[in-house]
Design a protein around this motif. Structure first.
Motif, PDB file in Angstrom:
ATOM      1  N   MET A 143      -9.474  -9.427   6.066  1.00 34.53           N
ATOM      2  CA  MET A 143      -8.222  -9.508   5.314  1.00 34.53           C
ATOM      3  C   MET A 143      -7.644  -8.119   5.058  1.00 34.53           C
ATOM      4  N   LEU A 144      -8.505  -7.105   5.027  1.00 31.51           N
ATOM      5  CA  LEU A 144      -8.019  -5.734   4.826  1.00 31.51           C
ATOM      6  C   LEU A 144      -7.058  -5.315   5.922  1.00 31.51           C
ATOM      7  N   MET A 145      -7.308  -5.773   7.154  1.00 32.93           N
ATOM      8  CA  MET A 145      -6.437  -5.399   8.259  1.00 32.93           C
ATOM      9  C   MET A 145      -5.021  -5.921   8.043  1.00 32.93           C
ATOM     10  N   VAL A 146      -4.910  -7.184   7.634  1.00 32.01           N
ATOM     11  CA  VAL A 146      -3.597  -7.768   7.374  1.00 32.01           C
ATOM     12  C   VAL A 146      -2.952  -7.116   6.163  1.00 32.01           C
ATOM     13  N   ALA A 147      -3.709  -7.011   5.072  1.00 32.39           N
ATOM     14  CA  ALA A 147      -3.156  -6.489   3.822  1.00 32.39           C
ATOM     15  C   ALA A 147      -2.722  -5.039   3.962  1.00 32.39           C
ATOM     16  N   ALA A 148      -3.535  -4.230   4.642  1.00 29.35           N
ATOM     17  CA  ALA A 148      -3.199  -2.813   4.791  1.00 29.35           C
ATOM     18  C   ALA A 148      -1.929  -2.627   5.591  1.00 29.35           C
ATOM     19  N   ALA A 149      -1.838  -3.313   6.731  1.00 31.05           N
ATOM     20  CA  ALA A 149      -0.660  -3.154   7.585  1.00 31.05           C
ATOM     21  C   ALA A 149       0.593  -3.693   6.909  1.00 31.05           C
ATOM     22  N   ALA A 150       0.500  -4.880   6.308  1.00 30.27           N
ATOM     23  CA  ALA A 150       1.681  -5.509   5.716  1.00 30.27           C
ATOM     24  C   ALA A 150       2.154  -4.761   4.475  1.00 30.27           C
ATOM     25  N   TYR A 151       1.251  -4.552   3.531  1.00 31.54           N
ATOM     26  CA  TYR A 151       1.660  -3.873   2.296  1.00 31.54           C
ATOM     27  C   TYR A 151       1.888  -2.386   2.525  1.00 31.54           C
ATOM     28  N   GLY A 152       1.212  -1.799   3.525  1.00 29.51           N
ATOM     29  CA  GLY A 152       1.506  -0.408   3.862  1.00 29.51           C
ATOM     30  C   GLY A 152       2.949  -0.236   4.304  1.00 29.51           C
ATOM     31  N   ASN A 153       3.447  -1.154   5.146  1.00 34.04           N
ATOM     32  CA  ASN A 153       4.868  -1.141   5.523  1.00 34.04           C
ATOM     33  C   ASN A 153       5.751  -1.400   4.313  1.00 34.04           C
ATOM     34  N   PHE A 154       5.415  -2.430   3.552  1.00 33.79           N
ATOM     35  CA  PHE A 154       6.231  -2.839   2.401  1.00 33.79           C
ATOM     36  C   PHE A 154       6.357  -1.714   1.380  1.00 33.79           C
ATOM     37  N   GLN A 155       5.267  -0.971   1.171  1.00 30.80           N
ATOM     38  CA  GLN A 155       5.268   0.127   0.197  1.00 30.80           C
ATOM     39  C   GLN A 155       5.729   1.447   0.811  1.00 30.80           C
ATOM     40  N   ASP A 156       6.073   1.437   2.106  1.00 31.83           N
ATOM     41  CA  ASP A 156       6.541   2.631   2.805  1.00 31.83           C
ATOM     42  C   ASP A 156       5.500   3.744   2.789  1.00 31.83           C
ATOM     43  N   TRP A 157       4.240   3.375   3.026  1.00 33.76           N
ATOM     44  CA  TRP A 157       3.197   4.379   3.177  1.00 33.76           C
ATOM     45  C   TRP A 157       3.301   5.001   4.566  1.00 33.76           C
ATOM     46  N   SER A 158       3.019   6.284   4.645  1.00 33.18           N
ATOM     47  CA  SER A 158       3.123   6.993   5.918  1.00 33.18           C
ATOM     48  C   SER A 158       1.883   6.822   6.784  1.00 33.18           C
ATOM     49  N   GLY A 159       0.723   6.615   6.161  1.00 36.57           N
ATOM     50  CA  GLY A 159      -0.487   6.521   6.960  1.00 36.57           C
ATOM     51  C   GLY A 159      -1.613   5.816   6.234  1.00 36.57           C
ATOM     52  N   ILE A 160      -2.460   5.154   7.020  1.00 38.96           N
ATOM     53  CA  ILE A 160      -3.687   4.519   6.530  1.00 38.96           C
ATOM     54  C   ILE A 160      -4.809   4.984   7.451  1.00 38.96           C
ATOM     55  N   VAL A 161      -5.859   5.552   6.865  1.00 31.29           N
ATOM     56  CA  VAL A 161      -6.923   6.185   7.648  1.00 31.29           C
ATOM     57  C   VAL A 161      -8.251   5.539   7.263  1.00 31.29           C
ATOM     58  N   TRP A 162      -8.838   4.805   8.176  1.00 30.23           N
ATOM     59  CA  TRP A 162     -10.051   4.038   7.903  1.00 30.23           C
ATOM     60  C   TRP A 162     -11.274   4.952   7.839  1.00 30.23           C
ATOM     61  N   PHE A 163     -12.166   4.639   6.902  1.00 30.39           N
ATOM     62  CA  PHE A 163     -13.404   5.403   6.769  1.00 30.39           C
ATOM     63  C   PHE A 163     -14.596   4.496   7.065  1.00 30.39           C
ATOM     64  N   ALA A 164     -15.477   4.938   7.954  1.00 29.48           N
ATOM     65  CA  ALA A 164     -15.309   6.034   8.903  1.00 29.48           C
ATOM     66  C   ALA A 164     -15.551   5.431  10.277  1.00 29.48           C
ATOM     67  N   TRP A 165     -14.887   5.977  11.265  1.00 27.19           N
ATOM     68  CA  TRP A 165     -15.060   5.464  12.621  1.00 27.19           C
ATOM     69  C   TRP A 165     -16.476   5.707  13.095  1.00 27.19           C
ATOM     70  N   ASN A 166     -16.992   6.895  12.833  1.00 28.98           N
ATOM     71  CA  ASN A 166     -18.371   7.196  13.207  1.00 28.98           C
ATOM     72  C   ASN A 166     -18.905   8.336  12.368  1.00 28.98           C
ATOM     73  N   HIS A 167     -20.213   8.305  12.145  1.00 26.81           N
ATOM     74  CA  HIS A 167     -20.943   9.407  11.517  1.00 26.81           C
ATOM     75  C   HIS A 167     -21.820  10.042  12.595  1.00 26.81           C
ATOM     76  N   GLY A 168     -21.488  11.252  12.970  1.00 26.92           N
ATOM     77  CA  GLY A 168     -22.310  11.977  13.904  1.00 26.92           C
ATOM     78  C   GLY A 168     -22.114  11.579  15.356  1.00 26.92           C
ATOM     79  N   THR A 169     -22.824  12.290  16.203  1.00 25.68           N
ATOM     80  CA  THR A 169     -22.662  12.157  17.642  1.00 25.68           C
ATOM     81  C   THR A 169     -23.454  11.004  18.255  1.00 25.68           C
ATOM     82  N   PRO A 170     -24.679  10.702  17.795  1.00 19.75           N
ATOM     83  CA  PRO A 170     -25.453   9.636  18.454  1.00 19.75           C
ATOM     84  C   PRO A 170     -24.828   8.252  18.349  1.00 19.75           C
ATOM     85  N   ALA A 171     -23.881   8.046  17.435  1.00 21.64           N
ATOM     86  CA  ALA A 171     -23.262   6.724  17.273  1.00 21.64           C
ATOM     87  C   ALA A 171     -22.337   6.371  18.435  1.00 21.64           C
ATOM     88  N   ILE A 172     -21.927   7.380  19.218  1.00 31.74           N
ATOM     89  CA  ILE A 172     -20.932   7.168  20.276  1.00 31.74           C
ATOM     90  C   ILE A 172     -21.588   7.235  21.648  1.00 31.74           C
TER      91      ILE A 172
END
Length: 613
Positions: free
Chosen positions: A336-365
């Motif tokens: 639900m965060l994906m829908v809420a962030a995108a929809a209300y982010g547009n509605f509130q005129d936010w410039s950016g949403i940055v998810w935490f965290a894509w990866n920690h360190g190098t071995p994860a990739i």
């Protein structure tokens, strides 16, 4: 321009991995990366890689590790080739060490006392040390000089893979001075420094108090009068402000004109007032209950506390709430965060949403730039491995980046006048002077402004009344129903649903028809050709579902109504997630008697639909 981003933590990949990583992010609609914890000695996340940080920490914290710097440079160049910007910091979880003492040469006694204080601080548990270490350069001249030196070195460093210094590079979108810090907050929470710095701080306070007519300042941590409380708050805020101005000057001296902020977390109106006066960009961080339909009050409303009128606004770290219990109870609803962030982010005129965290360190990739292992479980630290969230990353990213949901048509400006609450009281500081009541964030755009309180503000309904149980945005495009526990989005180029299905059709939807029994589902449909859904010939759709026992199921059944008619062509359906079946050929879809498209019911999480001749 809007930014759909991720945090990348202590990440120093080999060149080939950096190329694949940047390409994969771009395909996921990511156009902003926030490098985080670059100064952290992260051998747990980067085994066998020197100190695991951007500096070598052999004798001091002042010397770049050449291997790590090269990898950092190459990764940034790879990101730039893929249209991905950087949200940078100059305080990167830095651990000052005794060898840094010579940044200022004083007498032997002072140098020994500084090194001893630093050894003491570095021996503290991280929870005890974190706010002290962050705010240290605000009160200590050596730490401030060390930060100035790093800024100058970094911003004037020429990336050999782009040919530009970081000061010259337009890839650097924003620059923060200190991550999640405020001296007023640190002292209100009772933080004490090793004696060397504690004595200096309290001596400065005594002088400030005397100069401002307070002959007996009393206990620094327990000011006894209202005047002493207000004056001490002012003293702490002015120290932050002076340090911020100092760092801004250093950044500008490198030739950089990057938009800057002091810090990036709600720490009360006093700290925000400084940002209002001096910052070009504002940020907050938010880890919230993803089931935003649970109550009228939700974490997204709290995330907007730092939003200021006429300032670009980012949520620089965003995800579900942390903690073992929260993860256990809330994770099934995290999509639900994906829908809420995108929809209300547009509605509130936010410039950016940055998810935490894509990866920690190098071995994860993995070498292909993706996760070494992808599952269906929550993973705040390595979101790249959480397939249930990434199933919706591209559709939600398109919705947000292309502003498919309209901004608020009747926004609210909440005016804050002095004095700002502090009073050596944590709850007053963090609650703030005024707050819009629960649910109004879902009805109107909300931003703060500093100045005299308008005479009618206190009588406004949003100032004194709850907004109700069914919260419809002033544009009519977003409905948050806390009774049915459903979130729906209906816009020209996008429709989305997230919540619990019931016997009735979700409110407002005109294209998505969903069939399920008491399941929790998230479905996002977006046009991929900048046309209204009813005329689009290229669609992207994502879906996931959980049954009432919180077990993932295939579903819900999806029917698309009121879509473009073939007229000599045919709709083709191609699965793009999961990757195990994404190589399959497109499937031709035939409309039913009512002209609706019935999508396949077998396993798929993301798919492309194209109306082809």
């Amino acid at each position: 321009m809007r930014f759909w981003g991720v945090n990348s933590t202590s990440f120093y990949p080999e060149h080939s991995v950096a190329d694949a990583y940047a390409d994969n992010l771009a395909k996921c609609q990511i156009n902003l990366l926030r490098p985080h914890h670059l100064f952290r000695q992260s051998l747990d996340w980067n085994p066998g890689m020197g100190s695991g940080a951007i500096v070598d920490y052999r004798n001091d914290s002042r010397t770049f590790d050449p291997v790590m710097l090269d990898r950092f440079d190459y990764l940034n160049a790879a990101l730039q080739r893929n249209g991905i910007y950087l949200a940078m910091s100059v305080h990167f979880s830095r651990r000052y060490v005794p060898g840094d003492v010579k940044i200022i040469e004083t007498d032997k006694a002072d140098e020994a006392a500084w090194m001893s204080a630093l050894s003491e601080l570095n021996g503290w548990n991280w929870k005890k040390a974190i706010d002290v270490r962050k705010s240290l350069p605000v009160i200590d001249e050596r730490a401030a000089r060390l930060n100035e030196e790093f800024i100058t070195k970094l911003m004037k460093h020429r990336n050999p893979y782009t040919g530009l210094t970081y000061a010259q590079s337009s890839q650097v979108l924003t620059l923060e001075v200190i991550n999640e810090s405020s001296l007023q907050y640190a002292i209100t929470c009772g933080n004490r420094y090793p004696e060397y710095w504690q004595n200096k701080l309290e001596a400065k306070w005594a002088n400030f108090a005397t100069e401002n007519g307070l002959s007996d300042p009393g206990d620094f941590y327990k000011p006894s009068t209202q005047k002493a409380k207000a004056l001490r708050d002012r003293f702490l805020l002015e120290l932050d402000e002076a340090y911020y101005q100092r760092i801004r000057n250093v950044v500008h001296e490198t030739g950089s004109e990057v938009p800057m902020m002091f810090s990036n977390l709600w720490r009360g109106e006093g700290a925000l007032a400084i940002q209002s006066e001096h910052s070009e960009v504002i940020e907050n961080h938010a880890y919230i209950d993803p089931l935003v339909v649970r109550n009228a009050k939700d974490g997204l409303g709290d995330a907007s506390l730092n939003a200021l009128v006429d300032k670009p606004y980012f949520i620089g770290e965003f995800n579900q709430a942390e903690g073992e219990r929260n993860i256990r109870e809330q994770s099934p609803y995290r999509t639900m965060l994906m829908v809420a962030a995108a929809a209300y982010g547009n509605f509130q005129d936010w410039s950016g949403i940055v998810w935490f965290a894509w990866n920690h360190g190098t071995p994860a990739i993995a070498p292909d730039g993706k996760s070494v292992s992808e599952g269906r479980e929550s993973s705040l630290g390595n979101m790249v491995a959480d397939a249930m969230m990434t199933d919706h990353l591209r559709t939600a990213g398109l919705m947000f980046r292309r502003s498919m949901v309209a901004e608020s048509s009747d926004p609210i400006a909440l005016w804050i006048d002095e004095p700002y609450p502090g009073d050596n009281n944590y709850h007053k500081l963090m609650t703030g002077k005024f707050r819009v009541q629960s649910g109004w964030f879902n009805r109107h755009g909300i931003r703060r402004s500093f100045g005299p309180e308008p005479s009618g503000q206190a009588s406004e309904p949003w100032f004194k009344e709850s907004a109700g149980d069914v919260l419809v945005s002033d544009t009519g495009e977003i409905i948050k129903d806390t009774v049915r526990r459903q979130l729906t989005v209906t816009a020209q180029e996008a429709e989305a649903f997230s919540g619990f299905l019931d016997e009735a059709a979700p409110a407002g939807l005109s294209h998505l028809i969903l069939d399920g029994e008491k399941d929790f589902a998230t479905v996002i449909l977006v046009a991929n050709d900048n046309r209204p859904l009813s005329k689009s010939k290229s669609l992207l759709i994502s879906r996931t579902a959980m049954n009432p026992e919180q077990q993932e199921i295939d579903g819900p059944k999806v029917i698309l109504a009121n879509m473009a008619q073939p007229s000599g062509g045919q709709w083709k359906f191609k699965v793009t997630r999961p990757s195990s079946i994404s190589e399959a050929q497109s499937v031709a879809l035939s409309a039913d008697a009512n002209g609706r498209l019935i999508l396949p019911t077998d396993v798929w999480y993301e798919a492309e639909l194209v109306l082809a001749k």
